[in-house]
Design a protein around this motif. Sequence first.
Motif, PDB file in Angstrom:
ATOM      1  N   GLN A  14       8.197   2.017  11.219  1.00 31.61           N
ATOM      2  CA  GLN A  14       9.208   1.324  10.431  1.00 31.61           C
ATOM      3  C   GLN A  14       8.831  -0.130  10.186  1.00 31.61           C
ATOM      4  OE1 GLN A  14      12.957   1.818  12.453  1.00 31.61           O
ATOM      5  NE2 GLN A  14      12.447   3.903  13.006  1.00 31.61           N
ATOM      6  N   LEU A  15       7.669  -0.549  10.660  1.00 28.77           N
ATOM      7  CA  LEU A  15       7.247  -1.942  10.572  1.00 28.77           C
ATOM      8  C   LEU A  15       6.660  -2.243   9.195  1.00 28.77           C
ATOM      9  CD1 LEU A  15       6.726  -4.673  12.034  1.00 28.77           C
ATOM     10  CD2 LEU A  15       4.493  -3.734  12.659  1.00 28.77           C
ATOM     11  N   HIS A  16       7.206  -3.268   8.552  1.00 28.08           N
ATOM     12  CA  HIS A  16       6.702  -3.750   7.268  1.00 28.08           C
ATOM     13  C   HIS A  16       6.241  -5.189   7.501  1.00 28.08           C
ATOM     14  CE1 HIS A  16       8.511  -0.340   5.162  1.00 28.08           C
ATOM     15  NE2 HIS A  16       9.502  -0.491   6.021  1.00 28.08           N
ATOM     16  N   VAL A  17       4.976  -5.456   7.279  1.00 30.90           N
ATOM     17  CA  VAL A  17       4.410  -6.780   7.526  1.00 30.90           C
ATOM     18  C   VAL A  17       4.377  -7.553   6.215  1.00 30.90           C
ATOM     19  CG1 VAL A  17       2.341  -8.019   8.292  1.00 30.90           C
ATOM     20  CG2 VAL A  17       3.039  -5.908   9.451  1.00 30.90           C
ATOM     21  N   VAL A  18       4.788  -8.824   6.280  1.00 28.10           N
ATOM     22  CA  VAL A  18       4.815  -9.679   5.094  1.00 28.10           C
ATOM     23  C   VAL A  18       4.043 -10.954   5.390  1.00 28.10           C
ATOM     24  CG1 VAL A  18       6.291 -10.964   3.489  1.00 28.10           C
ATOM     25  CG2 VAL A  18       7.107  -8.790   4.461  1.00 28.10           C
ATOM     26  N   LEU A  43       2.295  -3.385   3.975  1.00 30.59           N
ATOM     27  CA  LEU A  43       1.927  -4.806   3.978  1.00 30.59           C
ATOM     28  C   LEU A  43       2.265  -5.366   2.614  1.00 30.59           C
ATOM     29  CD1 LEU A  43       0.466  -7.331   5.158  1.00 30.59           C
ATOM     30  CD2 LEU A  43      -1.677  -6.318   4.345  1.00 30.59           C
ATOM     31  N   SER A  44       2.952  -6.496   2.596  1.00 31.44           N
ATOM     32  CA  SER A  44       3.261  -7.204   1.348  1.00 31.44           C
ATOM     33  C   SER A  44       2.740  -8.626   1.449  1.00 31.44           C
ATOM     34  CB  SER A  44       4.774  -7.256   1.102  1.00 31.44           C
ATOM     35  OG  SER A  44       5.301  -5.962   0.939  1.00 31.44           O
ATOM     36  N   VAL A  45       2.326  -9.178   0.322  1.00 32.50           N
ATOM     37  CA  VAL A  45       1.856 -10.553   0.262  1.00 32.50           C
ATOM     38  C   VAL A  45       2.725 -11.284  -0.761  1.00 32.50           C
ATOM     39  CG1 VAL A  45      -0.096 -12.073  -0.162  1.00 32.50           C
ATOM     40  CG2 VAL A  45      -0.482  -9.831   0.843  1.00 32.50           C
ATOM     41  N   PHE A  68      -5.354   1.202   2.964  1.00 33.14           N
ATOM     42  CA  PHE A  68      -4.090   0.505   3.246  1.00 33.14           C
ATOM     43  C   PHE A  68      -4.038  -0.800   2.458  1.00 33.14           C
ATOM     44  CE2 PHE A  68      -1.132  -2.060   5.726  1.00 33.14           C
ATOM     45  CZ  PHE A  68      -0.136  -1.155   6.042  1.00 33.14           C
ATOM     46  N   LEU A  69      -5.146  -1.546   2.446  1.00 30.18           N
ATOM     47  CA  LEU A  69      -5.221  -2.798   1.685  1.00 30.18           C
ATOM     48  C   LEU A  69      -4.981  -2.533   0.204  1.00 30.18           C
ATOM     49  CD1 LEU A  69      -5.837  -5.872   1.634  1.00 30.18           C
ATOM     50  CD2 LEU A  69      -8.244  -5.257   1.343  1.00 30.18           C
ATOM     51  N   GLY A  70      -5.505  -1.429  -0.296  1.00 27.81           N
ATOM     52  CA  GLY A  70      -5.302  -1.074  -1.699  1.00 27.81           C
ATOM     53  C   GLY A  70      -3.846  -0.807  -2.048  1.00 27.81           C
ATOM     54  N   ARG A  71      -3.042  -0.429  -1.062  1.00 26.93           N
ATOM     55  CA  ARG A  71      -1.607  -0.179  -1.287  1.00 26.93           C
ATOM     56  C   ARG A  71      -0.740  -1.411  -1.025  1.00 26.93           C
ATOM     57  NH1 ARG A  71      -3.014   4.132   1.972  1.00 26.93           N
ATOM     58  NH2 ARG A  71      -1.655   3.393   3.635  1.00 26.93           N
ATOM     59  N   THR A  72      -1.376  -2.521  -0.660  1.00 26.16           N
ATOM     60  CA  THR A  72      -0.635  -3.753  -0.385  1.00 26.16           C
ATOM     61  C   THR A  72       0.078  -4.217  -1.654  1.00 26.16           C
ATOM     62  OG1 THR A  72      -2.161  -4.390   1.356  1.00 26.16           O
ATOM     63  CG2 THR A  72      -0.877  -6.159   0.358  1.00 26.16           C
ATOM     64  N   ARG A  73       1.329  -4.622  -1.499  1.00 23.97           N
ATOM     65  CA  ARG A  73       2.130  -5.067  -2.643  1.00 23.97           C
ATOM     66  C   ARG A  73       2.158  -6.588  -2.702  1.00 23.97           C
ATOM     67  NH1 ARG A  73       5.822  -1.507  -0.013  1.00 23.97           N
ATOM     68  NH2 ARG A  73       6.971  -3.351   0.556  1.00 23.97           N
ATOM     69  N   THR A  74       2.140  -7.102  -3.910  1.00 20.87           N
ATOM     70  CA  THR A  74       2.344  -8.532  -4.129  1.00 20.87           C
ATOM     71  C   THR A  74       3.792  -8.720  -4.551  1.00 20.87           C
ATOM     72  OG1 THR A  74       0.054  -8.802  -4.853  1.00 20.87           O
ATOM     73  CG2 THR A  74       1.598 -10.564  -5.431  1.00 20.87           C
ATOM     74  N   ASN A  80      12.560 -10.757  -1.947  1.00 17.66           N
ATOM     75  CA  ASN A  80      12.202  -9.415  -2.417  1.00 17.66           C
ATOM     76  C   ASN A  80      11.438  -8.654  -1.347  1.00 17.66           C
ATOM     77  OD1 ASN A  80      13.307 -10.031  -4.880  1.00 17.66           O
ATOM     78  ND2 ASN A  80      11.364 -10.228  -5.941  1.00 17.66           N
ATOM     79  N   ALA A  81      10.528  -9.326  -0.672  1.00 20.74           N
ATOM     80  CA  ALA A  81       9.670  -8.665   0.312  1.00 20.74           C
ATOM     81  C   ALA A  81      10.447  -8.140   1.506  1.00 20.74           C
ATOM     82  CB  ALA A  81       8.573  -9.620   0.776  1.00 20.74           C
ATOM     83  N   ILE A  82      11.518  -8.815   1.904  1.00 24.74           N
ATOM     84  CA  ILE A  82      12.260  -8.375   3.091  1.00 24.74           C
ATOM     85  C   ILE A  82      13.598  -7.730   2.759  1.00 24.74           C
ATOM     86  CG2 ILE A  82      11.134 -10.062   4.589  1.00 24.74           C
ATOM     87  CD1 ILE A  82      13.749 -11.686   4.526  1.00 24.74           C
ATOM     88  N   SER A  83      13.832  -7.447   1.478  1.00 23.13           N
ATOM     89  CA  SER A  83      15.100  -6.799   1.130  1.00 23.13           C
ATOM     90  C   SER A  83      15.182  -5.458   1.849  1.00 23.13           C
ATOM     91  CB  SER A  83      15.214  -6.609  -0.379  1.00 23.13           C
ATOM     92  OG  SER A  83      14.258  -5.686  -0.822  1.00 23.13           O
TER      93      SER A  83
END
Length: 109
Positions: A14-18, A43-45, A68-74, A80-83
């Motif tokens: 359940q961990l989402h890293v930003v 992972l979001s940037v 995984f890096l390829g699925r990273t969202r900007t 938005n990232a922590i909604s």
Amino acid sequence: DPIWLQKVMSLMPQLHVVLVRTRFPANVGATARVCVNFGAESLSVVEPEREYQVPEAQKLAVGVASDFLGRTRTEASLKNAISGATLESSRVGHIAASVWRFSACGGNA
């Protein structure tokens, strides 16, 4: 394994890293590798200073972490990232000058 460790590890999917305003693509690649190793979901940037989908990042995100890096969202904003997050933690600066904050996100993040 101790029971507390089992409980912590059960939360990892359940961990989402930003990451916010990253300067170095290599740090994003290394973070992707850590996310895979610990079973993080995503992972979001937010507002990266430089493009991070570059060979410099890929070099540190090897194997499965490259996917995984390829699925990273900007994301355009931290909001938005922590909604949808139920708990957020932040760290600012270097290890010697860390600031940790834990709070429940009730939609007003």
